[in-house]
Design a protein around this motif. Structure first.
Motif, short mmCIF file in Angstrom:
data_model
loop_
_atom_site.label_atom_id
_atom_site.label_comp_id
_atom_site.label_asym_id
_atom_site.label_seq_id
_atom_site.Cartn_x
_atom_site.Cartn_y
_atom_site.Cartn_z
N UNK A 1 -20.22 -20.14 8.68
CA UNK A 1 -20.67 -21.51 9.08
C UNK A 1 -19.74 -22.50 8.47
N UNK A 2 -18.95 -23.29 9.14
CA UNK A 2 -17.89 -24.43 8.57
C UNK A 2 -18.58 -25.62 8.86
N UNK A 3 -18.57 -26.53 7.41
CA UNK A 3 -19.08 -27.84 7.53
C UNK A 3 -17.92 -28.74 7.53
N UNK A 4 -17.56 -29.44 8.59
CA UNK A 4 -16.35 -30.20 8.92
C UNK A 4 -15.15 -29.39 8.93
N UNK A 5 -13.94 -29.99 9.51
CA UNK A 5 -12.88 -29.23 9.96
C UNK A 5 -11.53 -29.59 9.73
N UNK A 6 -11.35 -30.69 8.73
CA UNK A 6 -10.26 -31.32 8.62
C UNK A 6 -9.49 -32.20 9.67
N UNK A 7 -8.10 -32.94 9.05
CA UNK A 7 -7.62 -33.89 10.13
C UNK A 7 -6.97 -33.36 11.13
N UNK A 8 -6.97 -33.97 12.28
CA UNK A 8 -6.28 -33.45 13.44
C UNK A 8 -4.75 -33.53 13.46
N UNK A 9 -4.04 -32.80 12.69
CA UNK A 9 -2.85 -32.80 12.62
C UNK A 9 -2.32 -31.22 12.52
N UNK A 10 -0.73 -31.17 13.03
CA UNK A 10 -0.25 -30.15 13.07
C UNK A 10 -0.22 -29.40 11.39
N UNK B 1 -11.88 -38.56 12.15
CA UNK B 1 -10.88 -37.40 12.46
C UNK B 1 -10.62 -36.73 11.38
N UNK B 2 -10.71 -36.99 10.03
CA UNK B 2 -10.69 -36.06 9.03
C UNK B 2 -11.86 -34.95 8.90
N UNK B 3 -13.10 -35.31 9.71
CA UNK B 3 -14.02 -34.48 9.85
C UNK B 3 -14.32 -33.65 11.00
N UNK B 4 -13.73 -34.25 12.02
CA UNK B 4 -13.89 -33.64 13.51
C UNK B 4 -12.60 -33.21 13.98
N UNK B 5 -11.58 -33.50 13.34
CA UNK B 5 -10.15 -33.50 14.09
C UNK B 5 -9.89 -32.01 14.54
#
Length: 318
Positions: A27-36, A65-69
């Motif tokens: 299970x992952x909590x938050x995903x990082x920024x929406x960038x390449x 977006x740093x959490x859901x990106x």
């Protein structure tokens, strides 16, 4: 549990993501920024940090977006459901769908009324919908979580606590057996989360919402809680940190009221009082939102009154 430390492309230069073992996957909590760049880091992590095991569930604390990106991409890659609160999902959808013109009009309407000059307004309005640029696609419709819900991860029970002010319905996760809190942005160790007023709700009071929800969290959780924040280092001393955050905003309110006692001020005029550093255009957007937030709080408390002059709102201490 594993701690992933991913870079961010602005002054707050990192985010902490939390990877919790969950049966044969994670299970992952938050995903990082929406960038390449973040996506490339994730690809490298599939065999290293994930040990070749799949992400089975993605839990997003809030809409930033740093959490859901990377939620949409990771959800598709692993066929994993996304879990988040109804308030965060609703705001994510609204922000992602807004046209460039709607965003520009929102900046001009809100910040212009609070004293921001035409050159600065043009810069912000010219960016268009910056949210959609780093959130080009939405994740699948999420599983909705709410205050008091429990999430079972690898046999452990995590209870959902909701924070407000920084986001409409920010999810924090607490594990009772070892007093462990994944706090997202709601409780940070060295800075206070940005409290901003959005254009569609120009009179909202995120300062009161933030402080009230922090005090509720303090009453619900023990002082020795180990806090795992989204930015900065894990720490103990939850009660003291909440006390410090509440005191900080009390001080900001007092400083704002004292400044308005000297002369009528717009939110733009108040920026040097609340922020003791030079602001770039990115920081200016957040600073204006926070300045308006503190003036809205003072107005709600009856500590300042408003006057409209030449299309701008001025605030005068009562």
């Amino acid at each position: 549990m594993y701690w992933l430390h991913f870079p961010l492309p602005f002054s707050l230069d990192h985010i902490n993501l939390w990877l919790l073992e969950d049966g044969d996957g994670w299970t992952l909590v938050d995903t990082g920024f929406g960038s390449r760049a973040t996506r490339d880091l994730w690809r490298a992590a599939f065999d290293s940090a994930l040990d070749g095991r799949p992400i089975r569930r993605i839990l997003v604390t809030h809409y930033h977006p740093d959490h859901i990106g990377q939620a949409a991409w990771l959800a598709t890659h692993f066929q994993a459901p996304v879990w988040m609160t109804r308030g965060e999902w609703a705001l994510t959808q609204r922000l992602q769908a807004a046209s460039d013109q709607e965003v520009a009009d929102g900046f001009r309407g809100l910040f212009g009324r609070h004293g921001l000059g035409e050159a600065e307004l043009a810069t912000l309005a010219g960016r268009g919908n910056g949210y959609r640029k780093v959130m080009p696609e939405l994740p699948p419709t999420p599983v909705i979580i709410a205050e008091g819900d429990t999430v079972t991860i690898n046999g452990d029970t995590w209870r959902v606590h909701i924070g407000r002010g920084h986001a409409p319905e920010h999810a924090c996760l607490y594990r009772e057996r070892d007093h462990l809190l994944i706090s997202g942005d709601q409780v940070l160790p060295t800075i206070s989360s940005n409290l901003t007023v959005r254009a569609n709700l120009p009179d909202e009071d995120p300062v009161t919402e933030f402080v009230d929800s922090l005090r509720a969290l303090r009453a619900a959780l023990p002082a020795d809680t180990l806090v795992l924040p989204a930015h900065g280092l894990p720490f103990r001393g939850l009660h003291q940190r909440i006390d410090d955050l509440c005191a900080h905003h009390d001080e900001q309110l007092d400083a704002a009221q004292a400044a308005c006692d000297q002369r009528p001020l717009t939110a733009f005029d108040l920026l040097p009082v609340l922020f003791k550093r030079e602001l770039d255009s990115h920081q200016l957007m957040f600073a204006m939102g926070e300045s308006i937030a503190h003036l809205n709080c003072l107005h709600a408390l009856g500590r300042v009154r408003r006057e409209e002059r030449d299309g701008c709102l001025y605030h005068i201490a009562v």
